[in-house]
Design a protein around this motif. Structure first.
Motif, PDB file in Angstrom:
ATOM      1  N   LEU A 132       0.834  -1.192   0.000  1.00 40.50           N
ATOM      2  CA  LEU A 132       0.000   0.000   0.000  1.00 40.50           C
ATOM      3  C   LEU A 132       0.875   1.251   0.000  1.00 40.50           C
ATOM      4  O   LEU A 132       0.588   2.235  -0.674  1.00 40.50           O
ATOM      5  CB  LEU A 132      -0.879  -0.040   1.255  1.00 40.50           C
ATOM      6  CG  LEU A 132      -2.054   0.893   1.335  1.00 40.50           C
ATOM      7  CD1 LEU A 132      -3.116   0.422   0.380  1.00 40.50           C
ATOM      8  CD2 LEU A 132      -2.583   0.929   2.750  1.00 40.50           C
ATOM      9  N   VAL A 133       1.950   1.191   0.775  1.00 40.79           N
ATOM     10  CA  VAL A 133       2.778   2.376   0.961  1.00 40.79           C
ATOM     11  C   VAL A 133       3.643   2.647  -0.259  1.00 40.79           C
ATOM     12  O   VAL A 133       3.720   3.769  -0.739  1.00 40.79           O
ATOM     13  CB  VAL A 133       3.658   2.194   2.219  1.00 40.79           C
ATOM     14  CG1 VAL A 133       4.699   3.277   2.297  1.00 40.79           C
ATOM     15  CG2 VAL A 133       2.797   2.217   3.457  1.00 40.79           C
ATOM     16  N   CYS A 134       4.299   1.613  -0.780  1.00 37.37           N
ATOM     17  CA  CYS A 134       5.278   1.900  -1.830  1.00 37.37           C
ATOM     18  C   CYS A 134       5.109   1.040  -3.074  1.00 37.37           C
ATOM     19  O   CYS A 134       5.914   1.150  -3.994  1.00 37.37           O
ATOM     20  CB  CYS A 134       6.682   1.750  -1.294  1.00 37.37           C
ATOM     21  SG  CYS A 134       7.030   0.135  -0.689  1.00 37.37           S
ATOM     22  N   GLY A 135       4.108   0.195  -3.109  1.00 37.31           N
ATOM     23  CA  GLY A 135       3.855  -0.560  -4.322  1.00 37.31           C
ATOM     24  C   GLY A 135       4.611  -1.857  -4.426  1.00 37.31           C
ATOM     25  O   GLY A 135       4.331  -2.669  -5.294  1.00 37.31           O
ATOM     26  N   ALA A 136       5.578  -2.079  -3.556  1.00 37.28           N
ATOM     27  CA  ALA A 136       6.328  -3.336  -3.590  1.00 37.28           C
ATOM     28  C   ALA A 136       6.190  -4.023  -2.244  1.00 37.28           C
ATOM     29  O   ALA A 136       5.993  -3.371  -1.227  1.00 37.28           O
ATOM     30  CB  ALA A 136       7.791  -3.085  -3.884  1.00 37.28           C
ATOM     31  N   ARG A 137       6.271  -5.346  -2.268  1.00 38.64           N
ATOM     32  CA  ARG A 137       6.112  -6.065  -1.010  1.00 38.64           C
ATOM     33  C   ARG A 137       7.459  -6.343  -0.356  1.00 38.64           C
ATOM     34  O   ARG A 137       7.605  -6.236   0.856  1.00 38.64           O
ATOM     35  CB  ARG A 137       5.379  -7.389  -1.250  1.00 38.64           C
ATOM     36  CG  ARG A 137       3.961  -7.203  -1.724  1.00 38.64           C
ATOM     37  CD  ARG A 137       3.367  -8.531  -2.124  1.00 38.64           C
ATOM     38  NE  ARG A 137       2.963  -9.311  -0.977  1.00 38.64           N
ATOM     39  CZ  ARG A 137       1.808  -9.148  -0.347  1.00 38.64           C
ATOM     40  NH1 ARG A 137       0.975  -8.217  -0.740  1.00 38.64           N
ATOM     41  NH2 ARG A 137       1.499  -9.910   0.679  1.00 38.64           N
ATOM     42  N   LEU A 138       8.427  -6.737  -1.169  1.00 35.86           N
ATOM     43  CA  LEU A 138       9.679  -7.202  -0.593  1.00 35.86           C
ATOM     44  C   LEU A 138      10.782  -6.158  -0.773  1.00 35.86           C
ATOM     45  O   LEU A 138      11.444  -5.778   0.171  1.00 35.86           O
ATOM     46  CB  LEU A 138      10.069  -8.509  -1.281  1.00 35.86           C
ATOM     47  CG  LEU A 138      10.918  -9.458  -0.470  1.00 35.86           C
ATOM     48  CD1 LEU A 138      10.148  -9.969   0.719  1.00 35.86           C
ATOM     49  CD2 LEU A 138      11.347 -10.628  -1.330  1.00 35.86           C
ATOM     50  N   THR A 139      10.950  -5.719  -2.010  1.00 31.50           N
ATOM     51  CA  THR A 139      12.021  -4.765  -2.295  1.00 31.50           C
ATOM     52  C   THR A 139      11.408  -3.381  -2.348  1.00 31.50           C
ATOM     53  O   THR A 139      10.960  -2.921  -3.391  1.00 31.50           O
ATOM     54  CB  THR A 139      12.684  -5.106  -3.630  1.00 31.50           C
ATOM     55  OG1 THR A 139      11.642  -5.326  -4.575  1.00 31.50           O
ATOM     56  CG2 THR A 139      13.504  -6.347  -3.516  1.00 31.50           C
ATOM     57  N   THR A 140      11.415  -2.720  -1.197  1.00 31.54           N
ATOM     58  CA  THR A 140      10.600  -1.520  -1.038  1.00 31.54           C
ATOM     59  C   THR A 140      11.207  -0.284  -1.687  1.00 31.54           C
ATOM     60  O   THR A 140      10.500   0.490  -2.325  1.00 31.54           O
ATOM     61  CB  THR A 140      10.382  -1.248   0.449  1.00 31.54           C
ATOM     62  OG1 THR A 140      11.648  -1.345   1.091  1.00 31.54           O
ATOM     63  CG2 THR A 140       9.442  -2.246   1.053  1.00 31.54           C
ATOM     64  N   SER A 141      12.503  -0.068  -1.512  1.00 35.43           N
ATOM     65  CA  SER A 141      13.174   1.158  -2.006  1.00 35.43           C
ATOM     66  C   SER A 141      12.357   2.397  -1.660  1.00 35.43           C
ATOM     67  O   SER A 141      12.106   3.242  -2.511  1.00 35.43           O
ATOM     68  CB  SER A 141      13.383   1.113  -3.525  1.00 35.43           C
ATOM     69  OG  SER A 141      14.187   0.041  -3.860  1.00 35.43           O
TER      70      SER A 141
END
Lengths: 341, 420
Positions: B170-179
């Motif tokens: 929800l926050v950044c669009g990625a689950r594992l590799t957030t960057s």
């Protein structure tokens, strides 16, 4: 129907029932495990996933058969069969319903115990012959485990035989010992309080724990122990040979549950007096199956709840706790029998 | 004598002799000892580690570790990427809690440049770091249970981790590799549903932890398997440079969040739980206790979360809005300067910084040296795992093969962090 077909009918029916129960048991295990783990489980093949066992069998049959280099060919091929057959043999002496028994040997219980312990040969030979250190360790563990827990089992069994023979003497005025499984069930029938679990509660507990160890089920699944031994004794087996080990394990589970039911839970006795004739036989078979299914459910339930023992802790539990307890159980039983008789 | 000139070492480097584990008398045919090769592909290593065990039956006499199977060259990559580009690489170090790595690296860069991120960005960083810490710890606890055979507990933990990853998505669009972090702030603001989702997590989590505790802490088999296994004494933890839950389980009350607060950790009310035993059991209990502390921090951070900017105002540090770039010549120039080769974030030549942060596994430090170019001169990472794993060979002699698994999982070695 000619007379000589009748003795053949029971074995065919009983083995047919077991062989079809095992795939359903695998499915049941997967669905129950899924329920415990907040998952759905296999539900794609057939209505509600009912045909999943068929898909599994087809998959296993068509998998590539890999024989690793350096295996001891004879033993490597023999082991899966050895793991599978004894458990099925042991079922011959178990009365699945009133008068429905493949062979009522006069020392049926001893036969069952002896034959189930042969199952370990399959596991240890498989571990020994597959030229893999993890498999070897699994096989070794299995040997040690089965030997120790067999003793607990045998000692717990003595309690049952003592109780059975004590009541046998009193009620029938006979002196011949009852070691046949049919006889033991016969003595437990009539009322729920005749069941041996009420006469031998401690013995039942020891026997049931030992049965878990005998079947290599969690918390005693050290021979396969996927976290440290990868797959244990069957690491190097694939395709149908792996399926045979798998089948053997599940048949052994069914046999052990059936044996526990026979010895402690009144066998085919539903807890009330059965009507005469065919209907009574059907009800007795039903009662037996329900009891076995309950025990099988407990097997699965425990497997997906508990962590596993370490090797030395397992031995410690067997030799330092269960065997003294079983001896104590025999002692108490003897004292009570003496006082009552 | 320097290392390079030592003829013996040079010879070894040119012609390394294979290590002999067993002498001829003790070899396998002698039947006394056995060499067991665990890994690099083994279910207990949770990645690619290799442990070679010399065993006498089930008992381990000696263990030798080999790392490097997941070598990625992250540190060297840092020298070829711009300061901002390297953020994506930090994700892959401890891939179970990528946000903590992002924040650690961003903080180091910000200290190097001497900038302070706005309040909202700081609070969000703390909030997400703690959520990610829970994800890391709960997975570690679950895997510890799985390695001892309690498979269901692991799946329960996985389910909770998935919920946390939903928040990350929800926050950044990625689950594992957030960057998720940028130098000087964050990639973007959190959406509206964020508060609700976090509240949901806060509500559900204590129940899950209680359930895990009843299932595992109250379990005699589990307890017996972990007590007294892999004991690390307090002095040893100190001498081997351990940090994080492993050091705290040995009684070393060292937490970077307390000893050198960053991102405003000094404003939060939380304890640093410690254990005394230092064994695998203490490490399990320690992680459970830390998750409860993290929940406390999340609650406070959520209350502190006020609307505001999430990036520094300095246009030299962060990219302007895309709409502005198309409309506004100033923004276009800033965008150009940020992106083009030879421009972008360029700290003063000769500056260097070491910034430690408290990652789930312990102290995660970034040492960055600038030569005034757009790429760092050197990025050195101080990952917690390699220091925590260093003592492994000392812990193993005398224990059973099953204990190796229990120790490995309690150390929570992340292979991606081990080999940079």
């Amino acid at each position: 129907m000619p007379e000589f077909f009748l003795p053949l009918l029971t074995p065919i029916l009983v083995f047919g029932a077991i062989m079809s129960l095992v795939p359903m048991l695998v499915l049941g295990e997967r669905r129950i495990a899924a329920a415990i783990q907040d998952r759905v489980g296999p539900n794609r093949v057939g209505p509600n996933g009912l045909f999943q066992p068929l898909a599994d069998v087809v998959k296993l049959l068509f998998k590539e058969e890999i024989v690793p280099a350096g295996v001891d060919k004879w033993m490597y091929f023999l082991a899966p069969a050895l793991a599978f057959l004894p458990a099925a043999f042991a079922f011959t002496t178990i009365p699945v319903g009133r008068g429905v028994q493949i062979a009522d040997l006069n020392m049926g219980v001893l036969f069952a115990i002896t034959v189930t312990s042969l199952g370990v040969y399959g596991i240890s030979l498989g571990g020994w012959s597959s030229n893999n250190k993890f498999a070897l360790l699994g096989g070794l563990r299995s040997n040690a485990q089965v030997i120790s827990y067999e003793i607990c089992m045998g000692l717990a069994l003595i309690g049952v035989l003592m109780v059975s023979n004590f009541f046998y003497d009193v009620e029938a005025g006979q002196t011949a010992a009852v070691v046949s499984s049919g006889g033991i069930v016969e003595l437990q029938s009539g009322s729920i309080f005749n069941w041996n679990i009420f006469k031998q509660p401690l013995g039942f507990l020891i026997f049931y724990i030992a049965a878990f160890a005998e079947n290599n089920r969690l918390p005693f699944d050290l021979p396969e122990c996927e976290a440290e031994l990868v797959g244990g004794f069957h690491t190097e087996y694939s395709s149908m040979k792996f399926a045979m080990f798998f089948l053997g394990e599940y048949i052994a589970m069914v046999t052990m549950s059936a044996l526990t039911v026979t010895l402690y839970l009144g066998g085919w006795d539903p807890g009330f007096s059965l009507p005469e004739g065919f209907l009574g036989t059907l009800i007795s078979i039903g009662a037996f199956v329900v009891k076995v299914l309950i025990l099988l459910f407990i097997y699965i339930w425990v497997r997906w709840t508990l962590p596993r023992f370490r090797y030395d802790q397992l031995m410690g539990l067997g030799w330092k706790v269960l065997i003294p307890l079983a001896l104590f159980n025999i002692f108490i039983t003897a004292v009570v029998c003496l006082l009552m008789g | 004598m320097s290392r390079l000139k030592d003829p013996e070492i040079r010879q070894l480097e040119q012609n390394p002799e294979p290590r002999v584990f067993l002498t001829e008398e003790e070899d396998e045919l002698g039947g006394k000892r056995m060499v067991l090769n665990m890994g690099p592909q083994h279910p207990a290593t949770h990645g690619t580690l290799r442990v070679v065990l010399v065993t006498e039956g089930e008992r381990v006499v000696e263990a030798d570790c080999e790392i490097g199977y997941l070598h990625t060259g992250f540190e060297k990559l840092g020298e070829y990427m711009t300061y901002t580009q390297f953020i994506t690489v930090t994700d892959r170090m401890n891939y179970l809690s990528a946000i903590n790595n992002n924040v650690g690296y961003a903080l180091a860069c910000e200290e190097l440049l001497g900038i302070e991120v706005p309040e909202r960005a700081q609070v969000l960083r703390v909030l997400l770091c703690e959520i990610s810490r829970i994800a890391d710890h709960i997975l570690c606890c679950g895997l510890q249970a799985m390695d001892l055979g309690a498979f269901s507990a692991m799946l329960w933990c996985f389910e909770e981790r998935e919920k946390i990853y939903d928040i990350m998505e929800l926050v950044c669009g990625a689950r594992l590799t957030t960057s998720y972090t940028r130098i000087g702030g964050l990639f973007r603001d959190v959406p509206e549903e964020f508060d609700g989702k976090v509240n949901q997590l806060l509500k559900g989590m204590p129940g899950v932890l209680d359930e895990l505790e009843t299932m595992l802490i109250g379990n005699r088999i589990f307890e017996d398997r972990l007590h007294g296994i892999g004991v690390i004494k307090k002095e040893e933890a100190l001498n081997w440079g351990m940090s994080g839950p492993i050091a705290r389980a040995s009684g070393l009350a060292y937490d970077v969040r307390k000893s050198r607060p960053y991102s405003g950790y000094e404003n939060y009310d939380f304890d640093v739980p410690t254990q005394t035993a230092g064994d695998s059991w203490a490490r399990f209990v320690q992680r459970m206790a830390e998750m409860r502390e993290s929940l406390k921090i999340i609650q406070q951070a959520l209350a502190k979360l006020k609307p505001g900017p999430i990036n520094v105002e300095n246009k030299k540090m962060n990219l302007p809005e895309k709409a502005d770039v198309y409309q506004n010549i100033e923004s276009l120039i800033h965008h150009f300067k940020q992106i083009m080769l030879g421009h972008g974030v360029q700290p003063v030549r000769g500056t260097e910084i070491y910034t430690p942060t408290e990652a789930p596994n312990g102290e995660l430090g970034f040492y960055i040296v600038s030569d005034g170019e757009m790429n760092p001169y050197r990025v050195r990472v101080r990952p917690p795992s390699i220091y925590n794993y260093a003592m492994f060979t000392q812990l193993t002699p005398g224990c059973m093969i099953s204990d190796i698994v229990a120790i490995l999982s309690s150390l929570n070695v992340i292979a991606g962090e081990l080999d940079r």
